[in-house]
Design an enzyme around this catalytic site. Sequence first.
Site, mmCIF file in Angstrom:
data_model
loop_
_atom_site.group_PDB
_atom_site.id
_atom_site.type_symbol
_atom_site.label_atom_id
_atom_site.label_comp_id
_atom_site.label_asym_id
_atom_site.label_seq_id
_atom_site.Cartn_x
_atom_site.Cartn_y
_atom_site.Cartn_z
ATOM 1 N N GLU A 165 72.252 39.849 44.227
ATOM 2 C CA GLU A 165 73.704 39.783 44.401
ATOM 3 C C GLU A 165 74.367 41.152 44.518
ATOM 4 O O GLU A 165 75.347 41.456 43.827
ATOM 5 C CB GLU A 165 74.331 38.986 43.251
ATOM 6 C CG GLU A 165 73.816 37.561 43.173
ATOM 7 C CD GLU A 165 74.376 36.785 41.987
ATOM 8 O OE1 GLU A 165 75.231 37.335 41.251
ATOM 9 O OE2 GLU A 165 73.950 35.642 41.772
ATOM 10 N N ASN A 208 67.875 38.712 46.846
ATOM 11 C CA ASN A 208 68.397 37.382 46.532
ATOM 12 C C ASN A 208 69.919 37.418 46.436
ATOM 13 O O ASN A 208 70.480 38.333 45.823
ATOM 14 C CB ASN A 208 67.796 36.926 45.192
ATOM 15 C CG ASN A 208 68.043 35.467 44.891
ATOM 16 O OD1 ASN A 208 67.670 34.597 45.675
ATOM 17 N ND2 ASN A 208 68.643 35.175 43.744
ATOM 18 N N HIS A 245 73.861 27.462 46.245
ATOM 19 C CA HIS A 245 74.695 26.694 45.318
ATOM 20 C C HIS A 245 75.805 26.055 46.151
ATOM 21 O O HIS A 245 76.838 26.671 46.431
ATOM 22 C CB HIS A 245 75.290 27.606 44.246
ATOM 23 C CG HIS A 245 74.267 28.248 43.357
ATOM 24 N ND1 HIS A 245 73.459 27.534 42.521
ATOM 25 C CD2 HIS A 245 73.928 29.563 43.192
ATOM 26 C CE1 HIS A 245 72.659 28.355 41.854
ATOM 27 N NE2 HIS A 245 72.923 29.588 42.254
ATOM 28 N N GLU A 273 67.850 28.820 44.502
ATOM 29 C CA GLU A 273 68.603 28.309 43.346
ATOM 30 C C GLU A 273 69.385 27.056 43.724
ATOM 31 O O GLU A 273 70.538 26.876 43.343
ATOM 32 C CB GLU A 273 69.553 29.393 42.805
ATOM 33 C CG GLU A 273 68.855 30.676 42.402
ATOM 34 C CD GLU A 273 69.803 31.728 41.835
ATOM 35 O OE1 GLU A 273 70.923 31.358 41.416
ATOM 36 O OE2 GLU A 273 69.417 32.912 41.807
ATOM 37 N N ASP A 275 71.335 23.834 44.158
ATOM 38 C CA ASP A 275 71.991 22.712 43.490
ATOM 39 C C ASP A 275 73.204 22.326 44.327
ATOM 40 O O ASP A 275 73.777 23.157 45.035
ATOM 41 C CB ASP A 275 72.362 23.007 42.028
ATOM 42 C CG ASP A 275 73.121 24.324 41.830
ATOM 43 O OD1 ASP A 275 73.757 24.814 42.781
ATOM 44 O OD2 ASP A 275 73.061 24.871 40.716
#
Length: 665
Positions: A165, A208, A245, A273, A275
């Site tokens: 990030e 990432n 996400h 990641e 979701d």
Amino acid sequence: MKSPTGPGRRRASLLGLLVAGALVATGTAGAVPTAVKASTLGAQAAQSGRYFGTAVAAGKLGDGTYSTILDREFTMVTPENEMKWDTTERSRGSFNFAPADQIVSHATAHGQRVRGHTLVWHSQLPSWVSGITDANTLRTVMNNHITTVMNHFKGKVYAWDVVNEAFADGGSGQHRSSVFQNVLGDGFIEQAFRTARSADPSAKLCYNDYNIENWTDAKTQGVYRMVRDFRSRGVPIDCVGFQSHFGSSGPPSSFQTTLANFAALGVDVQITELDIAQASPTAYANAVKACRNVPHCTGITVWGIRDSDSWRSGENPLLFDGSGNKKAAYGSVLSALGGTAAATAPAALPSGFGWSSSGPLISPKPDSTHTIAGIKDPSVVHYKGKWHVFASVASSSGYNLVYLSFGDWSQAGSATHHYLDRSAIGSGYRAAPQVFYYAPQKLWYLVYQTGNASYSTNPDISNPDGWSAPRTFYASMPDVIKQNIGNGYWVDMWVICDNSNCYLFSSDDNGHLYRSRTGVAQFPNGFTDTVIAAQDSHRYALFEASNVYKVQGSNQYLLLVEAIGSDGRRYFRSWTSAGLAGAWTPLAASESNPFARASNVTFPSGAWTRDISHGEMIRAGYDQTLTVPACRLQYLYQGLDPNATGDYNTLPWRLGLLTQTDSTC
């Protein structure tokens, strides 16, 4: 199978097993068999060479529901917080790896790989780091942190999120403000990657980030420019992670384009990641399909197991509800991966079987030092996107072992043959291999016969030169075998483990199946309690080539044993049991109702064999539990031109693949 009678010799043909005539080619392999449709996420993703992973919290490993789902469904784990800076180095130079070690140890014991998350991140950063204002000090601290953490986990972590990030949200496409950016400037990311490569040259190095899934966004373009620049200048970056996400609508329409464009730079791409708010089945399927449609999208990780484990639990964004039940999105993901969701109750094995056979897929490849007549007794696992096949090679001078690997069954016939007599396994009589990964020791085992029950180990299944010299499970033939073997031969050793014990099965060509036992912690030593596990008054009805498997999703074990039929042809009978030390109940166990015999096999490419002989099931995994699916079975076997004749050692056996045609699930 084969037995060391004389210098690598095998018994003569029995019961008119083979009739006159030389081998005649039966044409090409014909239709290539399709992959198994698995009933778990990890097993199905592995069919296309991908992993399916999840974020894991060390504190939840003691939760039985949590760990059961983790061990059943996932082949990759990412520590949720245990490798972040505020856990691993809360104070300068004082490192704490205990929580992360707990996750890594659990993963290793269950044959799962690990993604390291994360080395350099502006968040969850101890105040002593965020308060550094001197560039030289911060550079030293960052490099030391990367090196120390990576060295601790060296050889245990598949890939690292080296920097996490680092780009700002919004329209700038530039780096975000952080202590690393503010003190070290734009070069801190390159510095981190170069340090990471020096620390562990074998680990994949990833960048990432989140909100980089839509191709036209400025943040996405900023990361793309960085990766393109790194690749052009030789900065070591191997992969880009897209956190994914998503809101309830799922991925943007350009997601697949984004993945493909990054992959075109020469890096792997991964969903790291995942979701999705409210876990829409369609949204989840679209995310998975985007990855599956990009060859260099190597895996998918969901950020948690149950909704109650999620960092956004109020949105119920995961594949399992708070009680651990599969949600509708689970089925859509499995389907998008190409699999089939298991029924609520585990599918039972049928009482009868039907099969379709490929043509010969693998034939001998003699070279200047190996005159090979037949390739036999295959053992096979699917691991890291490749099929790994071990087999016996037979000739008039005896037996030894061969290894080959390939990505798809259509490539099996052209795969390079690595003769294992060139490894520490050595020359001399070696036959009937069985391969599996023994997760508690992080070692591959190759079990085979040498006149005794022998084995070699290797940390890397893909390295044919890495096998150790032969060692034996027994000092000598157990007494119970000596007393019952008659004029048969001690052959076809087979190892399988449950949670407590490992069992070694073997045959004697005289109607007996033997079983020995040792504890999981003692393996490969300590095999005792050798007993007759099964027997038949007709020696040819329970002959050799026993296979024992755990049936996925059940408490059932499947036993296969090769028999010689009334027509002199080889076929397989089957039994089941509730435990490896229990009694065996007939399943499809007669000539009229066989597990696999020429009479219940169709040959779309031509009937190239009437023998269905020594082989191995295609497994749902690759560890010591030898787990196979309950349905859509496949069996790699040895077949023989019906007109072949001659000494057993010189018969031209080939390998083909059976696929179940009458599965009801």
